[in-house]
Design an enzyme around this catalytic site. Structure first.
Site, PDB file in Angstrom:
ATOM      1  N   GLY A 148      48.275  43.275  49.787  1.00  0.00           N
ATOM      2  CA  GLY A 148      48.433  42.747  48.432  1.00  0.00           C
ATOM      3  C   GLY A 148      49.793  42.962  47.808  1.00  0.00           C
ATOM      4  N   ARG A 199      45.318  51.687  41.580  1.00  0.00           N
ATOM      5  CA  ARG A 199      45.999  50.599  42.311  1.00  0.00           C
ATOM      6  C   ARG A 199      45.245  49.266  42.148  1.00  0.00           C
ATOM      7  NH1 ARG A 199      44.886  46.731  46.591  1.00  0.00           N
ATOM      8  NH2 ARG A 199      46.862  46.250  47.562  1.00  0.00           N
ATOM      9  N   GLY A 214      45.489  45.206  43.510  1.00  0.00           N
ATOM     10  CA  GLY A 214      46.138  44.343  44.512  1.00  0.00           C
ATOM     11  C   GLY A 214      46.454  42.965  43.959  1.00  0.00           C
ATOM     12  N   ASP A 215      46.688  42.047  44.865  1.00  0.00           N
ATOM     13  CA  ASP A 215      47.054  40.681  44.477  1.00  0.00           C
ATOM     14  C   ASP A 215      45.843  39.837  44.079  1.00  0.00           C
ATOM     15  OD1 ASP A 215      46.255  40.933  47.251  1.00  0.00           O
ATOM     16  OD2 ASP A 215      46.728  38.806  47.464  1.00  0.00           O
ATOM     17  N   THR A 247      38.155  41.383  51.829  1.00  0.00           N
ATOM     18  CA  THR A 247      38.543  40.441  50.781  1.00  0.00           C
ATOM     19  C   THR A 247      37.939  39.089  51.106  1.00  0.00           C
ATOM     20  OG1 THR A 247      40.550  41.519  50.070  1.00  0.00           O
ATOM     21  CG2 THR A 247      40.458  39.183  49.684  1.00  0.00           C
ATOM     22  N   THR A 295      44.726  36.563  51.239  1.00  0.00           N
ATOM     23  CA  THR A 295      44.209  37.840  51.743  1.00  0.00           C
ATOM     24  C   THR A 295      45.277  38.501  52.598  1.00  0.00           C
ATOM     25  OG1 THR A 295      42.599  38.924  53.175  1.00  0.00           O
ATOM     26  CG2 THR A 295      43.078  36.617  53.663  1.00  0.00           C
ATOM     27  N   GLY A 296      45.333  39.825  52.524  1.00  0.00           N
ATOM     28  CA  GLY A 296      46.340  40.547  53.307  1.00  0.00           C
ATOM     29  C   GLY A 296      46.881  41.692  52.480  1.00  0.00           C
TER      30      GLY A 296
HETATM   31  N1  ASP Z   1      44.728  41.504  49.320  1.00  0.00           N
HETATM   32  C1  ASP Z   1      43.805  42.582  49.173  1.00  0.00           C
HETATM   33  C2  ASP Z   1      44.449  43.694  48.402  1.00  0.00           C
HETATM   34  O1  ASP Z   1      45.594  44.021  48.684  1.00  0.00           O
HETATM   35  C3  ASP Z   1      43.321  43.138  50.454  1.00  0.00           C
HETATM   36  C4  ASP Z   1      42.852  42.140  51.495  1.00  0.00           C
HETATM   37  O2  ASP Z   1      43.085  40.946  51.375  1.00  0.00           O
HETATM   38  O3  ASP Z   1      42.211  42.558  52.468  1.00  0.00           O
HETATM   39  O4  ASP Z   1      43.811  44.287  47.572  1.00  0.00           O
END
Ligand code: ASP
Length: 305
Positions: free
Chosen positions: A226, A200, A202-203, A172, A223-224
């Site tokens: 989601g 799916r 994500g955020d 990300t 990031t993280g």
């Molecule tokens: N936030 C992203 C998601 O969940 C993944 C990431 O930040 O690595 O899609």
């Protein structure tokens, strides 16, 4: 006129020093500095925050080290489905796309949605049709293929896991900027989670969760994991803590990552900038690929705590 600031991230997670070789670390550091340089060049030449975050994210999307654009992870079905969003803090305009396949730079598509459609958020086949109608560059599946990512998918499938781009490469990408006029912008782009199923999302493409910008408060890119960032409405919450509670950028950023996210059980981090150009880059995971610069100061780059 004021001094500009810019920060970028290339993902947060279990990035362990013990798993990194000096060559790989150097590769990440120079890729981060190159993307930061692409964004800073826009600001140095008098360009706006929106174009600066776009330029930085395009550079990160084009680099296969990061889980976005070219380096996107694989879904359960072995495809690449990308999410991206961008927001302008001056006008509170936003554009977002989700589950996009075959578009070389999803962040350019998100900006086009913002500027050339009457909508904010397009997904899947419709987003692709919009990209084609607007002449955005497409790329064949081979462009998005890397043996490393495919091995990650095979491992995740074998273990029945849906995972962040944890192990060695993390993903990300995002950028936040404050330009010389005090205008803020944020952009985030991702391939999401390895082995994700069922459409799916994500955020990252969700305005208020993974991305937010408002000249009255801040610009944020997360990031993280989601799912937790969606549940916590993290990017907007940070902005609200500043707007309604009078917290500083650093206090609000630390609160949402170290208290709120941690309590929810979500790991990750964010980058944020306020309208005076202050920066905050908190994370509660082992590492976060990141780089930052303020006008007239030397650029910084970091991976671990
Ligand atoms: N936030 C992203 C998601 O969940 C993944 C990431 O930040 O690595 O899609």
């Amino acid at each position: 006129m004021q001094k500009y600031s810019l920060a970028i991230h290339g993902g947060a997670g279990a990035i362990l020093r013990s798993e990194m070789t000096p060559e790989r670390e150097l590769g990440y550091r120079s890729a981060l500095l190159a993307a930061l340089g692409a964004g800073e060049a826009v600001l140095r030449n008098g360009g706006g925050a929106l174009s600066a975050v776009e330029a930085a994210v395009v550079a990160l999307e084009d680099n296969e080290l990061f889980n976005a654009g070219r380096g996107s992870v694989f879904t359960h079905d072995g495809t690449n489905e990308m999410d991206a969003s961008i927001m302008c803090g001056e006008k509170l305009q936003a554009g977002a796309v989700a589950m996009v396949q075959g578009v070389r730079n999803p962040i350019l598509l998100a900006r086009r949605v913002m500027e050339a459609s009457e909508h904010v958020f397009l997904c899947g086949a419709g987003a692709l049709r919009f990209a084609q109608e607007h002449g955005l560059e497409e790329a064949p599946p081979e462009y998005f293929f890397s043996p490393f990512r495919f091995r990650q998918l095979e491992e995740a499938r074998a273990r029945g896991l849906v995972q962040l781009d944890h192990s060695r490469k993390y993903g990300t990408v995002g950028a936040v900027a404050c330009d010389a006029h005090g205008n803020l912008a944020a952009a985030t782009s991702t391939g999401g989670l390895t082995n994700k199923k069922y459409g799916r999302i994500g955020d990252s493409p969700i305005i208020g969760s993974g991305t937010y910008a408002n000249n009255r408060t801040c610009a944020v890119s997360c990031t993280g994991h989601g799912e937790y960032f969606i549940q916590g409405v993290i990017a907007y919450d940070l902005s609200c803590l500043m707007e309604y509670k009078g917290m500083s950028l650093q206090e609000a950023a630390d609160f949402v990552i170290h208290h709120k996210q941690q309590a929810l059980g979500g790991d990750g981090g964010l980058i944020a900038v306020d309208a005076r150009g202050n920066l905050a880059l908190p994370f509660n995971s082992a590492g976060m690929y990141r780089a930052w610069v303020r006008e007239g100061e030397e650029a910084g780059v970091g991976i671990y705590e």
